[in-house]
Design an enzyme around this catalytic site. Sequence first.
Site, PDB file in Angstrom:
ATOM      1  N   PHE A   1     -11.634  -7.681  13.260  1.00  0.00           N
ATOM      2  CA  PHE A   1     -10.460  -8.044  12.467  1.00  0.00           C
ATOM      3  C   PHE A   1     -10.140  -6.932  11.467  1.00  0.00           C
ATOM      4  O   PHE A   1     -11.009  -6.450  10.758  1.00  0.00           O
ATOM      5  CB  PHE A   1     -10.728  -9.363  11.726  1.00  0.00           C
ATOM      6  CG  PHE A   1      -9.569  -9.788  10.869  1.00  0.00           C
ATOM      7  CD1 PHE A   1      -8.345 -10.142  11.438  1.00  0.00           C
ATOM      8  CD2 PHE A   1      -9.686  -9.818   9.487  1.00  0.00           C
ATOM      9  CE1 PHE A   1      -7.278 -10.515  10.649  1.00  0.00           C
ATOM     10  CE2 PHE A   1      -8.618 -10.196   8.690  1.00  0.00           C
ATOM     11  CZ  PHE A   1      -7.407 -10.550   9.268  1.00  0.00           C
ATOM     12  N   GLN A   2      -8.908  -6.530  11.422  1.00  0.00           N
ATOM     13  CA  GLN A   2      -8.414  -5.464  10.539  1.00  0.00           C
ATOM     14  C   GLN A   2      -9.183  -4.153  10.723  1.00  0.00           C
ATOM     15  O   GLN A   2      -9.416  -3.424   9.774  1.00  0.00           O
ATOM     16  CB  GLN A   2      -8.438  -5.906   9.073  1.00  0.00           C
ATOM     17  CG  GLN A   2      -7.440  -7.034   8.806  1.00  0.00           C
ATOM     18  CD  GLN A   2      -7.166  -7.275   7.331  1.00  0.00           C
ATOM     19  OE1 GLN A   2      -8.046  -7.100   6.500  1.00  0.00           O
ATOM     20  NE2 GLN A   2      -5.948  -7.685   7.012  1.00  0.00           N
TER      21      GLN A   2
ATOM     22  N   GLU B   1       0.820  -1.217   0.000  1.00  0.00           N
ATOM     23  CA  GLU B   1       0.000   0.000   0.000  1.00  0.00           C
ATOM     24  C   GLU B   1       0.856   1.270   0.000  1.00  0.00           C
ATOM     25  O   GLU B   1       0.467   2.284  -0.555  1.00  0.00           O
ATOM     26  CB  GLU B   1      -0.944   0.037   1.204  1.00  0.00           C
ATOM     27  CG  GLU B   1      -2.129  -0.909   1.099  1.00  0.00           C
ATOM     28  CD  GLU B   1      -1.858  -2.261   1.722  1.00  0.00           C
ATOM     29  OE1 GLU B   1      -0.679  -2.550   2.050  1.00  0.00           O
ATOM     30  OE2 GLU B   1      -2.816  -3.042   1.891  1.00  0.00           O
TER      31      GLU B   1
ATOM     32  N   LYS C   1     -17.817  -0.953   4.977  1.00  0.00           N
ATOM     33  CA  LYS C   1     -18.004  -2.025   3.990  1.00  0.00           C
ATOM     34  C   LYS C   1     -19.464  -2.169   3.566  1.00  0.00           C
ATOM     35  O   LYS C   1     -19.755  -2.322   2.378  1.00  0.00           O
ATOM     36  CB  LYS C   1     -17.483  -3.350   4.557  1.00  0.00           C
ATOM     37  CG  LYS C   1     -17.621  -4.485   3.555  1.00  0.00           C
ATOM     38  CD  LYS C   1     -16.945  -5.764   3.993  1.00  0.00           C
ATOM     39  CE  LYS C   1     -17.084  -6.802   2.864  1.00  0.00           C
ATOM     40  NZ  LYS C   1     -16.377  -8.043   3.158  1.00  0.00           N
TER      41      LYS C   1
ATOM     42  N   MET D   1      23.768  10.268   4.196  1.00  0.00           N
ATOM     43  CA  MET D   1      23.524  11.519   4.900  1.00  0.00           C
ATOM     44  C   MET D   1      23.732  11.334   6.399  1.00  0.00           C
ATOM     45  O   MET D   1      24.258  12.216   7.079  1.00  0.00           O
ATOM     46  CB  MET D   1      22.102  12.027   4.599  1.00  0.00           C
ATOM     47  CG  MET D   1      21.850  13.446   5.038  1.00  0.00           C
ATOM     48  SD  MET D   1      22.992  14.643   4.301  1.00  0.00           S
ATOM     49  CE  MET D   1      22.043  15.193   2.882  1.00  0.00           C
TER      50      MET D   1
END
Lengths: 568, 156
Positions: free
Chosen positions: A113-114, A51, A163, A482
């Site tokens: 969940f999630q 993602e 959803k 750096m």
Amino acid sequence: MKLTGAEILMECLLEQDVDTVFGYPGGTILYVYDALVKYRGRINHYLTAHEQGASHAADGYARSTGKVGVAFSTSGPGATNLTTGVATAYMDSSPVVFISCNVADSLIGKDSFQEVDSTGVMLPITKCTFQISDVNKLADTVRRAFAIARSGRPGPVFIDILKNVTAETAEYEFVSRKQHKKSGLLDALYDRNMADLHKPSIDEEDIDKLIEMIGESEKPMLICGGGVVRGRAHEEFNTFVNLMDAPTAITVMGGGGMKGRNPLTTGMIGMHGSQASNIGVNECDLLIAVGCRFSDRVALDPASFAKQAKIVHIDIDRSEINKNVHTDHHIVGDAKEVLRMLNEKLSQQDHTEWKKHIFSFPTETKYDEGGDTLNPKQVCDTIARMMPENTIVATDVGQHQMWAIQHFHFDYPGQLITSGGFGTMGFGLGAAIGAKVGNPDTMVIHIAGDGSFRMNCNELTTVEHYHLPIITFVFDNRTLGMVRQWQNLIYKKNFSESDMDRGPDFIKLAEAYGLRGRRVTNQKDLAEAIEEAMACGEGYVIDCMLDIDEMVRPMVGGGSHITDFMKV
Amino acid sequence: MKGIFSVLVENRDGVLSAVSGLFARRGFNIDTLAVGETENHEISSMTITSTGDQRTIDQIEKQLNKNVDVIKVRRLSESKSVCLEMMLIKVSCTLANRAALIDLCKMMGANVLKVAPKYMLLEYHAHPDSVEDFIQAMKIYGIIEIQRTGTIAMQK
């Protein structure tokens, strides 16, 4: 007509002329992915490896095309994986609409969940967030999100759709973008005097005052900031620079805001700014900054920054005025409009003496030739010599980023794509993918360091799958350059955890992804590799070996006076 | 200096958190924050008071204005507006000093809501400075509990 929430979302994207989406599916967003199939050809979805890659791709697409980018993700980890990309877009004012779905209404707040409070997570890193729990409000909210993302000072907007909303049906009626102002929630939003949706009206008196100040100035200096790029005001700015006949420094975000080869530019300003830029700021009597927010990497010490000069700030965002640096005059407005008004009233100035003085200082860093390894300028010069002038450059973050910006010349907005504000390592490859998808006819290269490339090289799979001919140049010094530079200069050479003395072999890695690559140690090999890369028409990785102690010069320490150059 | 902001916002989820979060993120102080619906239930009104230097107070106004859910920001000056705060306070008292406390309440305009054997529950509303004074006066008796609403303000 009656459509499902997922279909309404697709229709709303079409209303916005969105034909490209980057994303990654998962449980809660499956109805949307289901609908995507029906809209294939009109809405092209690019599946990334992660993602975060999708978030940077949507950002790179937006920056390079000037259109609004779009990224999809599922709930929970899908949404949190977007966050680095969201914050990156926010800090650099890039218009992206991030769309995620959350668990169904019945599961919200149950630690399902999630499940994560994604609008809560996104709140501090977006212009605005919306959670949609009613399918009847979906179209209106999406229209609103796009209007907010692209207007005023652009930026990311996050939409979280439950959803069940994507499966439920509602009446949908096509509303053209022109009509959006008069529809639903947007109507109310436009009615208010909302700075975010209306371009601020520019005060004629403010313009006149600046013209007067310019007339009184003998040593004017200009700064080209990211606002010139976002506002696509490059032509107006070029005219302004030429009329002013004044040295002009360019910030990291301002790259492409004026012709990079304009003889009036002093190059980059700030921590790694050129002597000409930093000394110019410190000696001018009038400093006009356009679309620049005087960040701590530019106005290193705000109290002493251009203290001797009158500072004039032109910005579309009122909250930037007097935020970091105290200014003597300001004009709130769109850079393009302000500059057009200024150019109309401004007569040709002549500052030959002042220019002669400022341009007696270097505008670019010189490097020693020779040795077994390449130096950064040789790599940049070879690339610039061999590749088309309009090549889009997407960078990661670190030394290679500074070298690329110092040595390449950018001529138009969107030619340089770099994470200036958030400094996101791993930004470059995703951003390059977005830029290539948005500009299929323009050469796109990705400049990375070995550290940054290691972070998100997984997106090579996307490069390969969609046959995107992006050439990755790894400025490979086998260290976090750096970090090592700071350890060298500030932390008494205590090189704690900055060595990258480990795999993978980037060439074998490219091969594993079905791409080709080559390791080069001198200019001749580099030139051959570039030729091969350009001819192959696919993604290609060129691993350029640099010395481990190569430094970005010049350098001014954080918080120091702008001309306190360190001994580098 | 003190900044008093009267802010009209959209009455939807997350707006209070967005506004209060803005103060936290940018390092601004919130001295008091009072929120309630207006006559239009889609719009809420907030009164926020803050302290900081001139530049900070200016920044607060600009940053509030940037928020998409903010409809209108008004900066109120103390002299040209009415500021009011309400407080519930439980003060311990005995039979011996109860009469004196009731007299004091009368004098200051506080209402006695409940008298219990060991304490009294008082309601007091006034200018925030007077509320502070009242709290000082009550300290002698012993304060058991305080609930304050925070400042609400309106231009005269």
